[in-house]
Design an enzyme around this catalytic site. Structure first.
Site, PDB file in Angstrom:
ATOM      1  N   ARG A   1     -10.728  -0.096  15.506  1.00 24.97           N
ATOM      2  CA  ARG A   1     -10.588   0.751  14.329  1.00 24.97           C
ATOM      3  C   ARG A   1     -11.549   0.198  13.289  1.00 24.97           C
ATOM      4  O   ARG A   1     -12.630   0.721  13.093  1.00 24.97           O
ATOM      5  CB  ARG A   1      -9.124   0.721  13.871  1.00 24.97           C
ATOM      6  CG  ARG A   1      -8.690   1.928  13.099  1.00 24.97           C
ATOM      7  CD  ARG A   1      -7.211   1.882  12.770  1.00 24.97           C
ATOM      8  NE  ARG A   1      -6.804   0.625  12.133  1.00 24.97           N
ATOM      9  CZ  ARG A   1      -5.623   0.422  11.575  1.00 24.97           C
ATOM     10  NH1 ARG A   1      -4.711   1.390  11.573  1.00 24.97           N
ATOM     11  NH2 ARG A   1      -5.306  -0.734  11.012  1.00 24.97           N
TER      12      ARG A   1
ATOM     13  N   LYS B   1       0.849  -1.200   0.000  1.00 15.85           N
ATOM     14  CA  LYS B   1       0.000   0.000   0.000  1.00 15.85           C
ATOM     15  C   LYS B   1       0.884   1.249   0.000  1.00 15.85           C
ATOM     16  O   LYS B   1       2.087   1.175   0.282  1.00 15.85           O
ATOM     17  CB  LYS B   1      -0.910  -0.012   1.224  1.00 15.85           C
ATOM     18  CG  LYS B   1      -0.177   0.012   2.562  1.00 15.85           C
ATOM     19  CD  LYS B   1      -1.134  -0.280   3.715  1.00 15.85           C
ATOM     20  CE  LYS B   1      -0.365  -0.349   5.024  1.00 15.85           C
ATOM     21  NZ  LYS B   1      -1.196  -0.887   6.111  1.00 15.85           N
TER      22      LYS B   1
ATOM     23  N   MET C   1      12.505  24.524   3.148  1.00 15.14           N
ATOM     24  CA  MET C   1      11.728  23.835   2.119  1.00 15.14           C
ATOM     25  C   MET C   1      12.618  23.051   1.151  1.00 15.14           C
ATOM     26  O   MET C   1      12.307  21.917   0.790  1.00 15.14           O
ATOM     27  CB  MET C   1      10.872  24.852   1.349  1.00 15.14           C
ATOM     28  CG  MET C   1       9.879  24.203   0.402  1.00 15.14           C
ATOM     29  SD  MET C   1       8.943  25.395  -0.560  1.00 15.14           S
ATOM     30  CE  MET C   1       7.904  26.141   0.683  1.00 15.14           C
TER      31      MET C   1
ATOM     32  N   TYR D   1      16.822  29.383   9.389  1.00 13.02           N
ATOM     33  CA  TYR D   1      15.641  30.070   9.922  1.00 13.02           C
ATOM     34  C   TYR D   1      15.635  30.060  11.443  1.00 13.02           C
ATOM     35  O   TYR D   1      15.936  29.033  12.070  1.00 13.02           O
ATOM     36  CB  TYR D   1      14.362  29.392   9.442  1.00 13.02           C
ATOM     37  CG  TYR D   1      13.999  29.753   8.019  1.00 13.02           C
ATOM     38  CD1 TYR D   1      13.645  31.064   7.681  1.00 13.02           C
ATOM     39  CD2 TYR D   1      14.006  28.789   7.028  1.00 13.02           C
ATOM     40  CE1 TYR D   1      13.303  31.390   6.380  1.00 13.02           C
ATOM     41  CE2 TYR D   1      13.664  29.100   5.726  1.00 13.02           C
ATOM     42  CZ  TYR D   1      13.314  30.406   5.409  1.00 13.02           C
ATOM     43  OH  TYR D   1      12.981  30.731   4.125  1.00 13.02           O
TER      44      TYR D   1
END
Ligand SMILES: *Cc1c(COP(=O)(O)O)cnc(C)c1O
Length: 349
Positions: free
Chosen positions: A129, A37, A294, A246
């Protein structure tokens, strides 16, 4: 490398060797369903299925588009692990000879008397679930909508911790459900963690994903099958007291040398990655230094005088297990594998 990019190099022979290690834990009668998956946990669905086909008994996916793609390259059984939700999905499932999980009474209704579909009946044994309750299983069985070719399955919530009392409870509930149906009904309970910690529960089918890719399970020496790497595009010296990236998150405690790597959170390296996380440059360890942006990551190469621009930096690989990165950042290897973004160039060998 032609155009500059972060790259994902996948070596399917490592998956093959992990699978053979996992198979050695299973009982002889049990079959191995390879879970592919989510784009084969980020490894590249089509290529991985083609390369691994002869080493496994079946494939497990979640989305119907993935099932169609897998069917285009293999005639082995394919299980749609969360079943179907619309009439058109039923038709696609029949056309592509898929087996489907049934986890709710609504899915039974939707399937109606399309009895050419192979069914895996999912029981809720305590994870809460997906899955039928014991009472719903009873109703379904008494109505005759569970044939003896069906597989009875459940999913374990805590198998990665063998001491968790939930395991015993789920195992008991599964046994209780099995006692309700015909003896020859097949059973499946194991994911990777259950296979590793409770190999006696491999029954008829093991459904394993993460361990085959080399994630989790540090003590098994499984091989990380993917290498995520990117080139250095800039190197600079900084003075003691200067700050990097940053927020100026990381401050130089001495005069240092920093390399800037051509990959960032837009490639799938978590923005929350902590300073000190290890990477490999030319087979030597270096550490992430400053916040991931990024498109860039900064690393400390003060002690690596030979490093230069264009050298490749690996965030994880066989030599630096993906579990190092995930464990040191409060993440799981599943998430690192599946968050690798589309712009990363993938090469599967
Ligand atoms: C994803 C999944 C698995 C495989 O789990 P791993 O922990 O990756 O081995 C098995 N069964 C079901 C139903 C799943 O959704």
């Amino acid at each position: 490398m032609t155009a500059y990019s972060a790259e994902l190099i996948v070596d399917s022979s490592k998956i093959v060797s992990n699978i053979s290690q996992l198979k050695s834990l299973m009982s002889d009668e049990a079959k191995f369903m390879f879970i592919v998956k989510s784009n084969a946990y980020g490894h590249g669905l089509k290529e991985i299925v083609q390369k691994i086909e002869s080493n496994v008994d079946a494939f497990g996916v979640v989305r119907i588009e993935e099932a169609i793609l897998v069917r285009s390259v293999t005639s082995k059984p394919i299980l749609l692990m969360q079943g179907i939700y619309t009439d058109s999905e039923i038709h696609i499932a029949i056309e592509n000879n898929l087996q489907v999980v049934v986890h709710s009474m609504n899915q039974f209704k939707l399937i109606g008397n399309n009895n050419e579909l192979g069914l895996w009946i999912k029981i809720n044994t305590g994870m809460n679930r997906l899955g039928l309750s014991y009472e719903e299983l009873k109703v379904a069985y008494e109505k005759g909508i569970i044939s003896s070719d069906s597989v009875l399955m459940t999913h374990m919530a805590c198998a990665n911790d063998p001491d968790d009392p939930m395991n015993k409870m789920q195992i008991n509930n599964f046994e209780k459900a099995f006692n309700l149906v015909e003896r020859k009904t097949k059973r499946s309970i194991s994911n990777s963690a259950c296979l590793v910690n409770f190999p006696e529960l491999s029954f008829d089918w093991v459904r394993s994903g993460i361990a085959a890719y080399g994630g989790e399970f540090k003590n098994l020496n499984l091989r990380t099958a993917m290498t995520l790497r990117a080139p250095i595009i800039s190197i600079r010296k900084i003075k003691k007291g200067e700050r990097v990236g940053y927020g100026g998150r990381k401050k130089a405690s001495k005069d240092m040398k920093i390399a800037i790597v051509y990959a960032g959170y837009a490639d799938g390296i978590p923005q929350t990655t902590t300073d000190g996380t290890k990477v490999l440059v030319n087979d030597k360890l270096a550490e992430i230094f400053g916040r991931v942006s990024m498109d860039l990551v900064s690393i400390d190469i003060t002690n690596l005088p030979k490093v230069s621009e264009n050298d490749l930096v690996s965030f994880w690989s066989e030599e630096l297990s993906i579990n190092e990165f995930s464990n040191n950042n409060g993440l799981i290897s599943y998430e690192l594998m599946t968050r690798i973004s589309k712009r990363v160039k993938v090469k599967v060998t």
